[in-house]
Design a protein around this motif. Structure first.
Motif, PDB file in Angstrom:
ATOM      1  N   SER A 102       1.304  -0.691  -0.082  1.00  0.00           N
ATOM      2  CA  SER A 102      -0.093   0.218   0.012  1.00  0.00           C
ATOM      3  C   SER A 102       0.759   1.323  -0.276  1.00  0.00           C
ATOM      4  CB  SER A 102      -0.986   0.186   1.032  1.00  0.00           C
ATOM      5  OG  SER A 102      -1.766   1.249   1.368  1.00  0.00           O
ATOM      6  N   GLY A 103       0.626   1.992  -0.420  1.00  0.00           N
ATOM      7  CA  GLY A 103       1.264   3.534  -0.881  1.00  0.00           C
ATOM      8  C   GLY A 103       0.690   4.424  -1.996  1.00  0.00           C
ATOM      9  N   THR A 104       1.468   5.596  -1.368  1.00  0.00           N
ATOM     10  CA  THR A 104       0.545   6.572  -2.909  1.00  0.00           C
ATOM     11  C   THR A 104       1.116   6.216  -4.028  1.00  0.00           C
ATOM     12  OG1 THR A 104       1.085   8.384  -1.492  1.00  0.00           O
ATOM     13  CG2 THR A 104       0.788   9.595  -3.255  1.00  0.00           C
ATOM     14  N   ASP A 105       1.969   6.163  -4.543  1.00  0.00           N
ATOM     15  CA  ASP A 105       2.036   5.258  -6.774  1.00  0.00           C
ATOM     16  C   ASP A 105       3.027   4.571  -6.259  1.00  0.00           C
ATOM     17  OD1 ASP A 105       1.281   7.908  -7.451  1.00  0.00           O
ATOM     18  OD2 ASP A 105       3.476   8.784  -8.238  1.00  0.00           O
ATOM     19  N   VAL A 106       2.646   2.611  -6.448  1.00  0.00           N
ATOM     20  CA  VAL A 106       3.083   1.788  -6.856  1.00  0.00           C
ATOM     21  C   VAL A 106       3.925   1.301  -7.506  1.00  0.00           C
ATOM     22  CG1 VAL A 106       2.559  -0.671  -5.443  1.00  0.00           C
ATOM     23  CG2 VAL A 106       1.599   1.556  -4.242  1.00  0.00           C
ATOM     24  N   GLU A 107       4.772   1.151  -7.548  1.00  0.00           N
ATOM     25  CA  GLU A 107       5.500   0.544  -8.902  1.00  0.00           C
ATOM     26  C   GLU A 107       6.221  -0.842  -8.931  1.00  0.00           C
ATOM     27  OE1 GLU A 107       9.599   0.988 -11.814  1.00  0.00           O
ATOM     28  OE2 GLU A 107       9.229   2.286 -10.032  1.00  0.00           O
ATOM     29  N   ILE A 108       5.618  -1.863  -9.362  1.00  0.00           N
ATOM     30  CA  ILE A 108       5.794  -3.842  -9.330  1.00  0.00           C
ATOM     31  C   ILE A 108       7.011  -3.583 -10.569  1.00  0.00           C
ATOM     32  CG2 ILE A 108       5.046  -5.455  -8.489  1.00  0.00           C
ATOM     33  CD1 ILE A 108       4.390  -3.885  -6.840  1.00  0.00           C
ATOM     34  N   GLN A 109       8.058  -3.751 -10.752  1.00  0.00           N
ATOM     35  CA  GLN A 109       9.109  -4.161 -11.589  1.00  0.00           C
ATOM     36  C   GLN A 109       9.118  -5.483 -12.183  1.00  0.00           C
ATOM     37  OE1 GLN A 109      12.854  -2.547 -10.506  1.00  0.00           O
ATOM     38  NE2 GLN A 109      12.271  -0.519 -10.621  1.00  0.00           N
ATOM     39  N   PRO A 110       8.924  -5.763 -13.172  1.00  0.00           N
ATOM     40  CA  PRO A 110       9.184  -7.342 -14.116  1.00  0.00           C
ATOM     41  C   PRO A 110       9.909  -8.232 -13.241  1.00  0.00           C
ATOM     42  CG  PRO A 110      10.057  -5.494 -15.824  1.00  0.00           C
ATOM     43  CD  PRO A 110       9.954  -4.574 -13.965  1.00  0.00           C
ATOM     44  N   GLU A 111       8.824  -9.726 -12.857  1.00  0.00           N
ATOM     45  CA  GLU A 111       9.730 -10.679 -12.002  1.00  0.00           C
ATOM     46  C   GLU A 111       9.554 -10.127 -10.441  1.00  0.00           C
ATOM     47  OE1 GLU A 111      13.302 -11.856 -13.469  1.00  0.00           O
ATOM     48  OE2 GLU A 111      13.094 -12.723 -15.290  1.00  0.00           O
ATOM     49  N   ALA A 112       8.731  -9.334 -10.342  1.00  0.00           N
ATOM     50  CA  ALA A 112       8.642  -9.046  -9.101  1.00  0.00           C
ATOM     51  C   ALA A 112       7.395  -9.183  -8.774  1.00  0.00           C
ATOM     52  CB  ALA A 112       8.559  -7.353  -8.723  1.00  0.00           C
ATOM     53  N   ALA A 113       6.921 -10.375  -7.393  1.00  0.00           N
ATOM     54  CA  ALA A 113       5.800 -10.988  -6.922  1.00  0.00           C
ATOM     55  C   ALA A 113       4.553 -10.594  -6.068  1.00  0.00           C
ATOM     56  CB  ALA A 113       5.410 -12.789  -6.947  1.00  0.00           C
ATOM     57  N   VAL A 114       3.538 -10.749  -5.248  1.00  0.00           N
ATOM     58  CA  VAL A 114       3.413 -10.058  -4.378  1.00  0.00           C
ATOM     59  C   VAL A 114       2.116 -10.968  -4.257  1.00  0.00           C
ATOM     60  CG1 VAL A 114       1.776  -7.529  -3.355  1.00  0.00           C
ATOM     61  CG2 VAL A 114       3.101  -7.047  -5.365  1.00  0.00           C
ATOM     62  N   ASP A 115       2.137 -11.252  -3.169  1.00  0.00           N
ATOM     63  CA  ASP A 115       1.599 -12.638  -2.645  1.00  0.00           C
ATOM     64  C   ASP A 115      -0.643 -11.738  -2.327  1.00  0.00           C
ATOM     65  OD1 ASP A 115       2.378 -14.454  -3.540  1.00  0.00           O
ATOM     66  OD2 ASP A 115       3.058 -15.115  -1.343  1.00  0.00           O
TER      67      ASP A 115
END
Length: 282
Positions: A248-261
């Motif tokens: 959780s945040g203001t802007d969130v960046e999930i880069q390639p091959e990263a994962a969030v369960d």
């Protein structure tokens, strides 16, 4: 740089681990005054300000310097010299390989031994000692030696020190500071990290959550066993990182091959693997 406060953030150097309730590092351990460290410490030099509490043993390969009113719930083993300020309390044994400089009203429950000289007096508080020494070096024009002293405390080439800021609370449950926090590479830590800003390096394993007021960066191939949340900053989860919780945040960046369960919540913009997703503020 002279004048830089070496304890203006929580800094965990590369390769630091928490093993069986001990914080283990190859470099020095610097702890600001009025802090609580709820486990033992193993490092090169161990230096603590006034009223620091250690809930475990201290093992210093080099020197150990504890300012007045420090408390150690365990044994203190020192390879070189030890300096204990007034009213230090050690609920165990003190073993010193070199000289022992000890202040008044020091209580060592199981006694002490030192292979070198034993001087009973009130050693100068650590911060005052370094300030006086630095002032003397500068006054006689030894600026290069003064800079070397600062570098030795803050930027030693052999290994970066663990730096715990003033009034911090560090334990297996949580690392709470009112400053930024920086965690290096290949660390293994237990506890939730609470700071104003958090930067985590690569290939770490953190058994807890990250929570900050500002920005949070989770480095490549790092695993976070918990949530990553910020009140008013941005979150960046770099390539290969895994978050086993919510983000959780203001802007969130999930880069390639990263994962969030878990779930991803952004009051601003979400960027995932090179794509931008606009969201209405929540």
């Amino acid at each position: 740089m002279l004048g830089t406060d070496p304890l203006d953030e929580l800094s965990i150097p590369d390769g630091t681990t928490v093993e069986e309730h001990d914080l283990v590092t190859d470099g020095d351990v610097l702890v600001g005054g009025q802090s609580t460290v709820e486990f033992g410490v193993r490092g090169h030099n161990v230096i603590a300000g006034e009223r620091v509490q250690f809930d475990g043993n201290i093992e210093a390969e080099g020197d150990c310097r504890l300012d007045m009113w420090c408390e150690v719930d365990g044994t203190v083993l020192v390879g070189a010299d030890a300096y204990l300020g007034e009213r230090v309390n050690i609920d165990g044994r003190l073993v010193v390989g070199g000289d022992l400089d000890i202040g008044d009203d020091v209580d060592i429950t199981e006694g002490f031994e030192a292979n070198g000289w034993i001087v009973i007096r009130n050693p100068m508080p650590t911060i005052v000692f370094f300030m006086v020494y630095l002032s003397h070096l500068l006054r006689i024009g030894e600026e290069e030696e003064a800079q070397d002293l600062v570098d030795e405390l803050t930027d030693a080439e052999e290994a970066e020190p663990v730096r715990v800021p003033r009034s911090a609370h560090v334990s297996d449950d949580a690392w709470r500071v009112s400053t930024p926090a920086t965690i290096g590479d290949e660390c293994r830590l237990h506890g939730n990290v609470r700071a104003t800003e958090i930067t985590v390096g690569r290939e770490n394993n953190i058994f807890g959550s990250l929570r900050a007021q500002g920005d949070i960066v989770v480095g490549p191939d790092t695993k976070i066993h918990g949530d990553v949340t910020t009140r008013g900053g941005d979150v960046t989860i770099e390539s290969g990182a895994l978050v086993l919780g919510n983000v959780s945040g203001t802007d969130v960046e999930i880069q390639p091959e990263a994962a969030v369960d878990g779930s991803i919540r952004a009051s601003g913009e979400t960027r995932m693997a090179g794509t931008d997703v606009e969201r209405e503020p929540e």
